[in-house]
Every structure is written in structure tokens, then in C-alpha cells.
Design an enzyme around this catalytic site. Structure first.
Site, PDB file in Angstrom:
ATOM      1  N   GLU A  77     118.349 -18.168 -20.184  1.00  0.00           N
ATOM      2  CA  GLU A  77     118.766 -16.833 -20.620  1.00  0.00           C
ATOM      3  C   GLU A  77     117.573 -15.884 -20.507  1.00  0.00           C
ATOM      4  OE1 GLU A  77     119.777 -16.198 -24.906  1.00  0.00           O
ATOM      5  OE2 GLU A  77     121.552 -15.259 -24.047  1.00  0.00           O
TER       6      GLU A  77
ATOM      7  N   GLY B 217     118.583 -21.663 -33.352  1.00  0.00           N
ATOM      8  CA  GLY B 217     119.816 -22.317 -33.794  1.00  0.00           C
ATOM      9  C   GLY B 217     119.560 -23.772 -34.156  1.00  0.00           C
TER      10      GLY B 217
ATOM     11  N   LYS C   8     119.989 -11.451 -43.813  1.00  0.00           N
ATOM     12  CA  LYS C   8     118.632 -11.173 -43.309  1.00  0.00           C
ATOM     13  C   LYS C   8     118.719 -10.530 -41.929  1.00  0.00           C
ATOM     14  CE  LYS C   8     115.511 -13.040 -40.897  1.00  0.00           C
ATOM     15  NZ  LYS C   8     114.989 -11.829 -40.210  1.00  0.00           N
TER      16      LYS C   8
HETATM   17  P1  NAI Z   1     115.483 -15.338 -32.691  1.00  0.00           P
HETATM   18  O1  NAI Z   1     116.530 -16.356 -32.563  1.00  0.00           O
HETATM   19  O2  NAI Z   1     114.092 -15.753 -33.017  1.00  0.00           O
HETATM   20  O3  NAI Z   1     115.910 -14.236 -33.813  1.00  0.00           O
HETATM   21  C1  NAI Z   1     117.185 -14.034 -34.319  1.00  0.00           C
HETATM   22  C2  NAI Z   1     117.151 -14.007 -35.843  1.00  0.00           C
HETATM   23  O4  NAI Z   1     116.692 -15.271 -36.311  1.00  0.00           O
HETATM   24  C3  NAI Z   1     116.184 -12.982 -36.436  1.00  0.00           C
HETATM   25  O5  NAI Z   1     116.734 -12.445 -37.614  1.00  0.00           O
HETATM   26  C4  NAI Z   1     114.963 -13.829 -36.775  1.00  0.00           C
HETATM   27  O6  NAI Z   1     114.181 -13.277 -37.811  1.00  0.00           O
HETATM   28  C5  NAI Z   1     115.610 -15.114 -37.208  1.00  0.00           C
HETATM   29  N1  NAI Z   1     114.754 -16.299 -37.132  1.00  0.00           N
HETATM   30  C6  NAI Z   1     113.751 -16.548 -36.256  1.00  0.00           C
HETATM   31  N2  NAI Z   1     113.190 -17.747 -36.523  1.00  0.00           N
HETATM   32  C7  NAI Z   1     113.857 -18.270 -37.577  1.00  0.00           C
HETATM   33  C8  NAI Z   1     113.741 -19.483 -38.314  1.00  0.00           C
HETATM   34  N3  NAI Z   1     112.817 -20.396 -38.014  1.00  0.00           N
HETATM   35  N4  NAI Z   1     114.591 -19.689 -39.334  1.00  0.00           N
HETATM   36  C9  NAI Z   1     115.534 -18.790 -39.642  1.00  0.00           C
HETATM   37  N5  NAI Z   1     115.673 -17.623 -38.991  1.00  0.00           N
HETATM   38  C10 NAI Z   1     114.846 -17.361 -37.970  1.00  0.00           C
HETATM   39  O7  NAI Z   1     115.481 -14.488 -31.371  1.00  0.00           O
HETATM   40  P2  NAI Z   1     114.303 -13.566 -30.775  1.00  0.00           P
HETATM   41  O8  NAI Z   1     112.998 -14.258 -30.899  1.00  0.00           O
HETATM   42  O9  NAI Z   1     114.422 -12.234 -31.366  1.00  0.00           O
HETATM   43  O10 NAI Z   1     114.731 -13.492 -29.259  1.00  0.00           O
HETATM   44  C11 NAI Z   1     114.442 -14.585 -28.399  1.00  0.00           C
HETATM   45  C12 NAI Z   1     115.561 -14.861 -27.461  1.00  0.00           C
HETATM   46  O11 NAI Z   1     116.718 -15.246 -28.202  1.00  0.00           O
HETATM   47  C13 NAI Z   1     116.038 -13.686 -26.635  1.00  0.00           C
HETATM   48  O12 NAI Z   1     115.260 -13.514 -25.495  1.00  0.00           O
HETATM   49  C14 NAI Z   1     117.435 -14.122 -26.310  1.00  0.00           C
HETATM   50  O13 NAI Z   1     117.409 -14.998 -25.222  1.00  0.00           O
HETATM   51  C15 NAI Z   1     117.897 -14.870 -27.539  1.00  0.00           C
HETATM   52  N6  NAI Z   1     118.703 -14.030 -28.434  1.00  0.00           N
HETATM   53  C16 NAI Z   1     120.057 -14.225 -28.457  1.00  0.00           C
HETATM   54  C17 NAI Z   1     120.847 -13.405 -29.219  1.00  0.00           C
HETATM   55  C18 NAI Z   1     122.315 -13.562 -29.264  1.00  0.00           C
HETATM   56  O14 NAI Z   1     123.019 -12.578 -29.462  1.00  0.00           O
HETATM   57  N7  NAI Z   1     122.860 -14.762 -29.143  1.00  0.00           N
HETATM   58  C19 NAI Z   1     120.292 -12.295 -30.002  1.00  0.00           C
HETATM   59  C20 NAI Z   1     118.855 -12.238 -29.976  1.00  0.00           C
HETATM   60  C21 NAI Z   1     118.108 -13.065 -29.200  1.00  0.00           C
END
Ligand code: NAI
Ligand code: MG
Length: 501
Positions: free
Chosen positions: A404, A256, A198
Site C-alpha cells: 500500500e 492492526g 482516540k
Molecule cells: P497508523 O496505523 O500508525 O495510525 C492510525 C491510528 O493508529 C492513529 O490514531 C495512530 O495514533 C494509532 N496507532 C499507531 N500506533 C498504535 C499502537 N501501537 N497502538 C494503538 N494505536 C496506534 O497509520 P500511519 O502511521 O498514520 O500511516 C501509515 C500507513 O498506514 C499509511 O501509509 C497507510 O498505508 C496506512 N493507513 C491506512 C489507513 C486506512 O484507512 N486503512 C488510514 C491511515 C493509514
């Protein structure tokens, strides 16, 4: 759209974004069961870039059924490891053939400069698949001499086999869309798993184009299924699915935790690559020219949208002003603009949500008393651009030092001694990466050993290689991506014990 900023877009890219994109399920491109689509935006303009089928629970169910059938009964399960490796290698070749196309798609969807997608994202993805192609034929168990004290005189032959963990759900973010797909798919394919990927809702396009090449390479149907959609719907359904054996996630620490909760139903295996607040430590005996450029790139690369961004900058007191001034100068040399413009060295943030989040941190920094040396504001009214920003007078209690930000914002803090820095550097709930700049190699390795972080860079930063494991201590995650460590995520160990006499 066919050209912008004098860049003539590849015709295949123009065609690709012009038609609504579908889901890849069981080797076929299909509409979402609901018939719904969502829009993905060009972050340089805020305009709609493409329409994409919106996967949800029912589509995830279909994809899991396809992956399960491919794992249990499909030709994939009978393929030799050599054939498996060659398919992965072929995929790498195909991506390389289409490198320019991928770079353009990535820049349009994510915003990063085309020079960066072309030099980093695409070649790293190619290299990752090639590295993992080699592993397909090298995942070995061992023969183990055993004693078994309660069966005196008996003789056994015991060995282990490493088998694919099964059907794998992979949920990836938007900061390196193609590369994150590669980090996840590469080892899972090498191990012989089948997959439901996904992509992030902000950047689904390069993964969908990759899906076309996966079909073209000749992977059997159902081995890789790609279901774009939103996190709360498609992502949550995948993480909770009872017929998924393992879920691999990269994204926020907050999500996470949700993934871990969703996995409790069938106790599927979980690996997580989460957030960071990485310390970058500059000693006064460093090559300061190198350290200044390195520390600037540690935070400004990819607009700070890196989980390992060097966002807490610690500088030894005697050289603090000099280093901060040097980094501020580097920041001023950055040309913020659309990723397609060849003059651009920093593109827009990925989305309006990220723009608001980063601007919120900029406000919180100044209201808590941090001082802005350079930057600190949004750029323009259109697109999601933010100035590269250097903050000083920051303390460990401030949100800009604790949390972060995921934007081009660094907080610089002076330190007096190696003892002090050991404590400060580890004073974080995260533990993803760290940087150390000094010419004293003993001091560097001593500090590296005390860092509670999955990666430590000495006199360099953001150095990635398919062979080097990457992942976090503490709340930065579970397990490692890349390197042979990544194979641990996708294999089960079976012990076989035969009595010989
Ligand atoms: P997010 O963690 O919400 O999104 C990452 C992935 O998780 C996307 O594919 C999203 O559709 C999916 N996702 C979101 N909610 C989910 C759920 N309940 N169950 C399963 N999958 C789910 O991150 P977002 O909202 O795009 O960004 C927020 C913050 O997260 C950023 O400001 C940053 O601090 C952090 N982040 C960290 C990343 C990394 O590389 N470790 C990458 C992206 C964001
Ligand atoms: Mg989110």
C-alpha cells in the site's frame, strides 16, 4: 490566521485553532495529566496549526473510568432507545449547522481541498449519524422455537436480546478525520455503548470540535470521551486496557496486528479496518471515457490516501495504451495546491512522514524498473505535495504493486483474458475493494463474485453510503463499518431460555 487564498476563514475556526485544545473526559475539557501538549501541522505549509493536549496512559485510565461509570450507572444506561436515537439525530443537525466550520478545520488539519471536505467529508458524517440514529430503536433479538431432545415433553420460551458490548475504545486515522469519527461513534452510540475515541495525532481538530457538539447536544457525561495523543502511548494504552470491552481500529495493517496482540489480555472484542491494494479492472468493452475518469478518480481522490484506492490498475491489452494515456491526461489536469485555494483539485499529503513514504515508493518503483508516464516527483519545497503519478512496466514482484502506497500513485498492468484477471486481481494479501469496468453485465457480476474483497464497484468507484457495509477480507481487516453490519461490532447477543412447563 484569518484568511488565505481569498478565503475568509470562519471566525470560530480561527478562534478554535488559536487556543490549545484539551481532552474531553467525563463531559469536561481537561489538560493531560502530564501537562504535555503536541503540535498539529498545516500540511500545506508545514507550519504549526494548533497545540493539543497530549493524552497518555493516565488520561486513558481516567477516560475509561468515566466511560465505565456512564455505561454501568449513568443516565445513558436508562435512556429509552427513542431518546438515544433523538440525541444522535440532534448531533447530526448540529454538525450540519456547523458544516462550513468543519470543512475548514478538516482542510487546515488534513490538507484536502475545501471543496472536497464541504461536498464529501462533512455531509457523509451527517448522513451517517442520521442513518445510525434510526437504528437505535431497531436493534432487535428474535424468539426462537427450540426442541431440547434430552427434556422430552418440556416447553420453553426462548429469545435473544442484543445488548451493547460495553465500553468501547476507538482508534481512528487521519485520512477522513471527521468521517472516521462518525463511522465509529455512530453505531456504537446507536447500540448504547460508551466510548473513548482516540483521533490520529496528525488530525485531532475536527474530532475535538465534534466533542464540543456532543456536549452541546446533551449526551450524558462520560458517554463519549475524546483523548488525542500518539499511537504508541495513548493508542496502545487504550488497546491494552483491561476494562475496555471492545476496540475498533482503522489504520495500517501493521498497527492492526499490534492491536490484536494488545487485546489478548482481557480478550476484548476487536474490529479492524486496515490497508488495501485494490485492483481496478478495465475491460476493452467498457465505456472507456467513463472508465478513464473513474480509474483516475479511484486513485487520485483524497490524494490516494484512501484504504480502498484503486492502486493496481489492470487494463485489457487492446486498450491499454489508450486508457493509460487517458489517465495520464486526467492526472495532468489536476491542480496540486493548498486545500483552501479554490483552484486546487489535489492538496498536500497529510504529513512529512507520508511525503517521505510516498517519495520512497516512487524511488523504489523506478529502481525496480517501472516507468513513469506522468508525475513521479514532489512538488515544491514547502508543504507535502506530490505529483499525481502513473507507472507502467510494473510487475507483481515490485513493491509498488504489492504494498500500500497511500499516495496518488497508480501502477497500470495489461491483461489478456478474464481468467487471467481473476487470478491477478486476487493476488494480494489485502482484500478491501475492487473495481470493474465493462458493459457486459454478466461478465461484471461473475468477476465480482470471484473477487476476494469487501466491496466491489461496477462502473463506478469510491461510492460510499451510510447503509452500505465497508470492510475487508484477508489482511484488510475484521468486521464491517457502516450499514447494519456495523452494529454487530457493538452488540453482544444474549440467549434467554425459560421453561414454561
Ligand atoms: P497508523 O496505523 O500508525 O495510525 C492510525 C491510528 O493508529 C492513529 O490514531 C495512530 O495514533 C494509532 N496507532 C499507531 N500506533 C498504535 C499502537 N501501537 N497502538 C494503538 N494505536 C496506534 O497509520 P500511519 O502511521 O498514520 O500511516 C501509515 C500507513 O498506514 C499509511 O501509509 C497507510 O498505508 C496506512 N493507513 C491506512 C489507513 C486506512 O484507512 N486503512 C488510514 C491511515 C493509514
Ligand atoms: Mg504509524
Amino acid at each position: 490566521m484569518s484568511s488565505a487564498f481569498g478565503v475568509q476563514l470562519d471566525q470560530r475556526v480561527t478562534d478554535f485553532v488559536a487556543r490549545p485544545r484539551k481532552l474531553l473526559v467525563n463531559g469536561e475539557w481537561v489538560e493531560a495529566a502530564s501537562g504535555k501538549t503536541f503540535e498539529t501541522y498545516n500540511p500545506a505549509t508545514g507550519e504549526v496549526l494548533a497545540n493539543v493536549a497530549e493524552g497518555d496512559k493516565e488520561d486513558i485510565d481516567r477516560a475509561v473510568r468515566a466511560a465505565r461509570a456512564a455505561f454501568d450507572k449513568g443516565p445513558w444506561s436508562r435512556m429509552t432507545v427513542s431518546e438515544r436515537g433523538r440525541l444522535i439525530w440532534k448531533l447530526a443537525d448540529l454538525i450540519e449547522e456547523h458544516a462550513q466550520e468543519f470543512a475548514e478545520l478538516e482542510t487546515l488539519d488534513n490538507g484536502k481541498p475545501l471543496t472536497v471536505s464541504r461536498a464529501a467529508d462533512v455531509p457523509l458524517a451527517v448522513d451517517l449519524f442520521r442513518y445510525m440514529a434510526g437504528w437505535a430503536s431497531k436493534i432487535e433479538g428474535s424468539t426462537i422455537p427450540i426442541s431440547v431432545p434430552y427434556t422430552p415433553g418440556a416447553v420453553y420460551h426462548a429469545y435473544t436480546i442484543r445488548e451493547p458490548v460495553g465500553v468501547v475504545g476507538q482508534i481512528i486515522p487521519w485520512n477522513f478525520p471527521l468521517l472516521m469519527a462518525a463511522w465509529k461513534l455512530g453505531p456504537a452510540l446507536a447500540a448504547g455503548c460508551t466510548i473513548i475515541l482516540k483521533p490520529a495525532e496528525q488530525t485531532p481538530l475536527s474530532a475535538l470540535r465534534l466533542g464540543e457538539l456532543i456536549v452541546e447536544a446533551g449526551f450524558p457525561e462520560g458517554v463519549v470521551n475524546i483523548v488525542p495523543g500518539f499511537g504508541e502511548t495513548a493508542g496502545a494504552a487504550l488497546a491494552a486496557h483491561d476494562d475496555v470491552d471492545k476496540v475498533a481500529f482503522t489504520g495500517s495493517t501493521e498497527v492492526g496486528r499490534l492491536i490484536v496482540q494488545a487485546a489478548v489480555g482481557n480478550l476484548k472484542k476487536v474490529s479492524l479496518e486496515l490497508g488495501g491494494k485494490s485492483p481496478n479492472v478495465v475491460f476493452k468493452d467498457a465505456d472507456l471515457d467513463l472508465a478513464v475518469k473513474g480509474a483516475a478518480s479511484a486513485i487520485f481522490f483524497n490524494h490516494g490516501q484512501c484504504c480502498c484506492a484503486g492502486s493496481r490498475l489492470y487494463v485489457e491489452r487492446d486498450v491499454f495504451d489508450q486508457v493509460v494515456e487517458g489517465i495520464a491526461d486526467q492526472a495532468k489536469k489536476i491542480t496540486v495546491g493548498p486545500g483552501l485555494d479554490p483552484a486546487t483539485t489535489m492538496g498536500p499529503l497529510v504529513s512529512e512522514e507520508q511525503l517521505n513514504r510516498v517519495c520512497g515508493y516512487l524511488e523504489s518503483g523506478s529502481s525496480e524498473g517501472a516507468r513513469t508516464v506522468t508525475g513521479g516527483k514532489r512538488v515544491g519545497e514547502k508543504g507535502y505535495f506530490v505529483e499525481p503519478t502513473v507507472l507502467v512496466d510494473a510487475t507483481h514482484e515490485m513493491k509498488v504493486v504489492k504494498e500500500e502506497i497511500f499516495g496518488p500513485v497508480v501502477a497500470a498492468i495489461p491483461f489478456e483474458s478474464a481468467d487471467e484477471i481473476r487470478e491477478k486481481a486476487n493476488d494480494s494479501s489485502y482484500g478491501l475493494a475492487a473495481g470493474i469496468w465493462t458493459k457486459d453485465i454478466g461478465k461484471a457480476h461473475a468477476l465480482a463474485s470471484s473477487m476476494r474483497a469487501g466491496t466491489v464497484w461496477i462502473n463506478c468507484y469510491n461510492i460510499f453510503d451510510a447503509a452500505l457495509p465497508f470492510g475487508g477480507y484477508k489482511e484488510s481487516g475484521w468486521g464491517r463499518d457502516m450499514g447494519h453490519d456495523a452494529l454487530e461490532n457493538y452488540t453482544e447477543t444474549k440467549a434467554v431460555c425459560a421453561r414454561l412447563s
